[in-house]
Scaffold this motif. Structure first.
Motif, PDB file in Angstrom:
ATOM      1  N   ILE A 153       0.882  -1.197   0.121  1.00 18.05           N
ATOM      2  CA  ILE A 153      -0.092   0.009  -0.152  1.00 18.05           C
ATOM      3  C   ILE A 153       0.919   1.112   0.017  1.00 18.05           C
ATOM      4  O   ILE A 153       2.107   1.040   0.308  1.00 18.05           O
ATOM      5  N   GLY A 154       0.407   2.269  -0.361  1.00 17.65           N
ATOM      6  CA  GLY A 154       1.120   3.618  -0.519  1.00 17.65           C
ATOM      7  C   GLY A 154       0.003   4.864  -0.744  1.00 17.65           C
ATOM      8  O   GLY A 154      -1.175   4.467  -0.789  1.00 17.65           O
ATOM      9  N   PRO A 155       0.481   6.002  -0.837  1.00 19.23           N
ATOM     10  CA  PRO A 155      -0.382   7.126  -0.991  1.00 19.23           C
ATOM     11  C   PRO A 155      -1.186   6.874  -2.442  1.00 19.23           C
ATOM     12  O   PRO A 155      -2.420   7.669  -2.360  1.00 19.23           O
ATOM     13  N   ASP A 156      -0.610   6.025  -3.427  1.00 19.40           N
ATOM     14  CA  ASP A 156      -1.444   5.888  -4.375  1.00 19.40           C
ATOM     15  C   ASP A 156      -1.797   4.424  -4.441  1.00 19.40           C
ATOM     16  O   ASP A 156      -2.242   4.124  -5.692  1.00 19.40           O
ATOM     17  N   ARG A 157      -1.769   3.639  -3.424  1.00 15.40           N
ATOM     18  CA  ARG A 157      -2.249   2.445  -3.756  1.00 15.40           C
ATOM     19  C   ARG A 157      -3.053   2.021  -2.167  1.00 15.40           C
ATOM     20  O   ARG A 157      -2.606   1.870  -1.268  1.00 15.40           O
ATOM     21  N   ASP A 158      -4.212   1.848  -2.589  1.00 20.26           N
ATOM     22  CA  ASP A 158      -5.350   1.927  -1.359  1.00 20.26           C
ATOM     23  C   ASP A 158      -4.823   2.914  -0.464  1.00 20.26           C
ATOM     24  O   ASP A 158      -4.499   2.644   0.926  1.00 20.26           O
ATOM     25  N   PRO A 159      -5.085   4.183  -0.837  1.00 22.38           N
ATOM     26  CA  PRO A 159      -4.424   5.075   0.239  1.00 22.38           C
ATOM     27  C   PRO A 159      -5.349   5.363   1.333  1.00 22.38           C
ATOM     28  O   PRO A 159      -4.805   5.792   2.386  1.00 22.38           O
ATOM     29  N   ASP A 160      -6.700   4.834   1.511  1.00 19.31           N
ATOM     30  CA  ASP A 160      -7.414   4.856   2.706  1.00 19.31           C
ATOM     31  C   ASP A 160      -6.579   4.020   3.679  1.00 19.31           C
ATOM     32  O   ASP A 160      -6.419   4.415   4.822  1.00 19.31           O
ATOM     33  N   LEU A 161      -6.036   2.846   3.448  1.00 11.80           N
ATOM     34  CA  LEU A 161      -5.489   1.886   4.282  1.00 11.80           C
ATOM     35  C   LEU A 161      -4.102   2.489   4.740  1.00 11.80           C
ATOM     36  O   LEU A 161      -3.727   2.358   5.627  1.00 11.80           O
ATOM     37  N   PHE A 162      -3.656   3.107   3.674  1.00 16.38           N
ATOM     38  CA  PHE A 162      -2.216   3.655   3.775  1.00 16.38           C
ATOM     39  C   PHE A 162      -2.162   4.606   5.031  1.00 16.38           C
ATOM     40  O   PHE A 162      -1.504   4.751   5.857  1.00 16.38           O
ATOM     41  N   TRP A 163      -3.276   5.618   4.620  1.00 19.04           N
ATOM     42  CA  TRP A 163      -3.413   6.754   5.599  1.00 19.04           C
ATOM     43  C   TRP A 163      -3.912   6.519   7.037  1.00 19.04           C
ATOM     44  O   TRP A 163      -4.011   7.308   7.916  1.00 19.04           O
ATOM     45  N   ALA A 164      -4.707   5.212   7.049  1.00 21.51           N
ATOM     46  CA  ALA A 164      -5.197   4.798   8.470  1.00 21.51           C
ATOM     47  C   ALA A 164      -3.685   4.188   9.168  1.00 21.51           C
ATOM     48  O   ALA A 164      -3.791   3.977  10.167  1.00 21.51           O
ATOM     49  N   THR A 165      -2.927   3.611   8.392  1.00 22.10           N
ATOM     50  CA  THR A 165      -1.568   3.026   8.913  1.00 22.10           C
ATOM     51  C   THR A 165      -0.773   4.243   9.536  1.00 22.10           C
ATOM     52  O   THR A 165      -0.139   3.725  10.460  1.00 22.10           O
ATOM     53  N   ALA A 166      -0.634   5.240   8.804  1.00 21.12           N
ATOM     54  CA  ALA A 166       0.103   6.178   9.055  1.00 21.12           C
ATOM     55  C   ALA A 166      -0.236   6.937  10.130  1.00 21.12           C
ATOM     56  O   ALA A 166      -1.299   7.553  10.191  1.00 21.12           O
ATOM     57  N   GLY A 167       0.324   6.844  11.223  1.00 21.03           N
ATOM     58  CA  GLY A 167      -0.267   7.271  12.650  1.00 21.03           C
ATOM     59  C   GLY A 167      -1.274   6.504  13.334  1.00 21.03           C
ATOM     60  O   GLY A 167      -1.663   6.659  14.409  1.00 21.03           O
ATOM     61  N   GLY A 168      -1.564   4.970  12.654  1.00 21.81           N
ATOM     62  CA  GLY A 168      -2.533   4.213  13.158  1.00 21.81           C
ATOM     63  C   GLY A 168      -1.970   3.376  14.518  1.00 21.81           C
ATOM     64  O   GLY A 168      -2.759   2.417  14.665  1.00 21.81           O
ATOM     65  N   MET A 169      -0.855   3.498  14.944  1.00 25.94           N
ATOM     66  CA  MET A 169      -0.276   2.997  16.155  1.00 25.94           C
ATOM     67  C   MET A 169      -0.445   1.181  16.277  1.00 25.94           C
ATOM     68  O   MET A 169      -0.643   0.798  16.849  1.00 25.94           O
ATOM     69  N   GLY A 170      -0.184   0.772  14.828  1.00 25.94           N
ATOM     70  CA  GLY A 170      -0.098  -0.672  14.698  1.00 25.94           C
ATOM     71  C   GLY A 170      -1.267  -1.318  14.585  1.00 25.94           C
ATOM     72  O   GLY A 170      -1.298  -2.571  14.714  1.00 25.94           O
ATOM     73  N   LEU A 171      -2.481  -0.666  14.523  1.00 25.38           N
ATOM     74  CA  LEU A 171      -3.690  -1.410  14.589  1.00 25.38           C
ATOM     75  C   LEU A 171      -4.595  -1.777  13.270  1.00 25.38           C
ATOM     76  O   LEU A 171      -5.583  -2.391  13.192  1.00 25.38           O
ATOM     77  N   THR A 172      -3.753  -1.495  12.354  1.00 24.73           N
ATOM     78  CA  THR A 172      -4.163  -1.990  10.855  1.00 24.73           C
ATOM     79  C   THR A 172      -3.581  -3.189  10.369  1.00 24.73           C
ATOM     80  O   THR A 172      -4.165  -4.124   9.647  1.00 24.73           O
ATOM     81  N   GLY A 173      -2.408  -3.596  11.132  1.00 25.11           N
ATOM     82  CA  GLY A 173      -1.525  -4.839  10.678  1.00 25.11           C
ATOM     83  C   GLY A 173      -0.224  -4.401  11.123  1.00 25.11           C
ATOM     84  O   GLY A 173       0.191  -3.697  11.849  1.00 25.11           O
ATOM     85  N   VAL A 174       0.877  -5.487  10.557  1.00 26.34           N
ATOM     86  CA  VAL A 174       2.001  -5.347  10.850  1.00 26.34           C
ATOM     87  C   VAL A 174       2.974  -4.879   9.490  1.00 26.34           C
ATOM     88  O   VAL A 174       2.789  -5.447   8.392  1.00 26.34           O
ATOM     89  N   ILE A 175       3.689  -3.462   9.826  1.00 26.89           N
ATOM     90  CA  ILE A 175       4.396  -3.141   8.690  1.00 26.89           C
ATOM     91  C   ILE A 175       5.536  -4.123   8.484  1.00 26.89           C
ATOM     92  O   ILE A 175       6.262  -4.236   9.580  1.00 26.89           O
ATOM     93  N   LEU A 176       5.877  -4.699   7.228  1.00 31.32           N
ATOM     94  CA  LEU A 176       6.918  -5.418   7.226  1.00 31.32           C
ATOM     95  C   LEU A 176       7.865  -4.978   6.443  1.00 31.32           C
ATOM     96  O   LEU A 176       9.229  -5.071   6.717  1.00 31.32           O
ATOM     97  N   ARG A 177       7.766  -4.395   5.324  1.00 32.04           N
ATOM     98  CA  ARG A 177       8.923  -3.661   4.425  1.00 32.04           C
ATOM     99  C   ARG A 177       8.426  -2.299   4.123  1.00 32.04           C
ATOM    100  O   ARG A 177       7.262  -2.146   3.968  1.00 32.04           O
ATOM    101  N   VAL A 178       9.418  -1.489   3.757  1.00 33.80           N
ATOM    102  CA  VAL A 178       9.201  -0.110   3.482  1.00 33.80           C
ATOM    103  C   VAL A 178      10.043   0.348   2.435  1.00 33.80           C
ATOM    104  O   VAL A 178      11.319  -0.019   2.464  1.00 33.80           O
ATOM    105  N   ARG A 179       9.670   1.273   1.399  1.00 27.70           N
ATOM    106  CA  ARG A 179      10.438   1.912   0.378  1.00 27.70           C
ATOM    107  C   ARG A 179      10.337   3.433   0.838  1.00 27.70           C
ATOM    108  O   ARG A 179       9.227   4.011   0.853  1.00 27.70           O
TER     109      ARG A 179
END
Length: 451
Positions: A153-179
């Protein structure tokens, strides 16, 4: 996956410990195995535990220790981008990439933060007014969600899920890899200007008129001083130096960097060591020794960004009862609320050893991201009798000004007030229900605030 162990956990403030089963995670397979083995109490990821509250605690459930998942997977030096596992720390990124001419796009006051934690808390730094938050420099991330899928996910890939994850305190899932997009630098030194201001109004005026001239900006503020001296400050601002601005000796190794810990605090400090008298004395010395007006001082990354990281386990200074870091923001136009807050703090008898004020730029689409355009004040206050009442008063003042407290630091705000502070809270809940309808990813923080 290594064997789990049940241990008491706290945040950096060392308050409200709760027991959880800690599961070491070394990669996506370990995370998937832990997800499949979850109990009714759910699970949450944990990095280097620098949140000041219960965000990475999960009483009676699982906590995934992500710090061993710390590989660098790809580097594009020309494009200033890297791909990393989420457990890697900003400290390691600096040690690896500063000598290559790349700096992290955003750093808070500590470099001991994982990339996953930086996104989950959507951290900000001294450059928010020009660079925004950490998540605004993420090209994409891989997120393990409750159904066992890994979603890119990213700002242009499922942006709602991305912007819920950004600042979401780990409550949407486990972040594994990042670009991640890094910041190119010519040197590892900063060219720093220092100004001493006699009161809050002078500080705010100076920031309003000149902050746009600097990449990085922060003010130490005296929260014990009263009367005409209330809000007196030492403002430090700067940018990375060019090579031709270094001394001849420094130009021989312009990207030299060391992030070593120089001192370590004892394991036990008495309660009450930091009180109104000792903090007032320290603040007087600190203010008086700072230059009134100094220009173009060369400073290291550690000295400018992370002075406390040179002291191991500095949080022990606050004693066995721990401390609260209270950080709030009020929008531009709410300057009177900031003044009233400082009046209440300085007259309360609760001594803040560390207090910093910054000017935020525009906010981002993050549903629970903290920064909005305005003024933010962060205070470290020892836990003593009467503190809860003071913070409750400040909460009401902040809400009345249209402001909010920082979710990565708050250990006690009332749920009803939190909802008023974050108008997109229900949108966050909608996304969380979509990807995790059973509430598999949870924490003490999530239960406390019904996130």
């Amino acid at each position: 996956m290594a064997d789990p162990a049940t241990v008491p956990l706290t945040g950096w403030g060392r308050t409200a410990p709760t027991p959880a089963t800690v599961v070491p995670v070394r990669g996506p397979e370990d995370a998937g195995t832990a997800l499949a083995a979850r109990t009714q109490r759910g699970l949450v990821a944990r990095g280097l535990a620098r949140s000041y509250n219960d965000a990475a605690q999960n009483a009676g459930g699982l906590v995934l220790d992500m710090t061993a998942a710390d590989r660098v997977l790809d580097v594009d030096l020309a494009g200033a981008e890297i791909e990393v596992e989420a457990g890697i720390s900003l400290d390691r990124l600096m040690n690896l990439f500063v000598p290559m001419g790349l700096f992290v796009p955003v750093t808070p006051g500590t470099r001991y933060v994982t990339v996953g934690g930086a996104i989950a808390a959507d951290i900000h730094g001294k450059n928010h007014h020009v660079a925004g938050t950490f998540s605004q420099h993420v090209a994409w991330l891989d997120l393990l969600t409750a159904d066992g899928q890994v979603r890119r996910i990213g700002p242009d890939r499922d942006p709602d899920l991305f912007w819920a994850t950004a600042g979401g305190m780990g409550l949407t899932g486990v972040i594994l890899r990042v670009r991640l997009r890094m910041t190119p630098i010519e040197t590892s030194r900063l060219l720093v200007d220092t100004d001493r201001t006699p009161d809050l109004d002078s500080l705010m005026t100076l920031l309003t008129e000149t902050d746009h001239l600097y990449d990085y900006s922060v003010a130490w503020i005296d929260c014990v001083a009263t009367g005409a001296r209330m809000g007196r400050s030492v403002l430090t601002r700067g940018r990375f130096a060019r090579r031709d601005e270094l001394t001849e000796k420094q130009r021989a190794d312009p990207l030299r960097y060391s992030g070593a810990v120089r001192l370590s605090t004892p394991g036990v400090f008495p309660s009450g060591l930091l009180n109104q008298a000792t903090v007032a004395a320290f603040n007087e010395v600190w203010y008086r020794k700072s230059p009134r007006h100094k220009r173009d001082q060369l400073q290291t990354i550690g000295a400018f960004f992370h002075p406390l990281d040179g002291v191991g386990n500095w949080n022990r200074v606050y004693g066995p009862r721990g401390f609260v870091q209270y950080q709030f923001v009020v929008p531009h136009g709410g300057e009177d609320a900031m003044r009233r807050a400082l009046i209440r703090i300085s007259s309360s008898g609760h001594a803040s050893f560390l207090a910093v004020l910054k000017r935020f730029g525009e906010g981002n689409p993050g549903m629970l991201s903290f920064p909005v355009s305005g003024w933010t004040l962060a205070l470290d206050i020892p836990v003593v009798e009467g503190l809860a009442g003071l913070l409750d008063e400040l909460d009401e003042l902040v809400v009345g000004a249209g402001g909010r407290v920082y979710l990565a630091k708050d250990p006690r705000v009332r749920p009803d007030l939190f909802g008023q502070m974050y108008p997109r809270l229900e949108s966050f809940r909608d996304v969380r229900r979509r990807v995790d309808p059973e509430g598999v990813f949870t924490s003490d923080l999530a239960r406390r605030l019904s996130l």
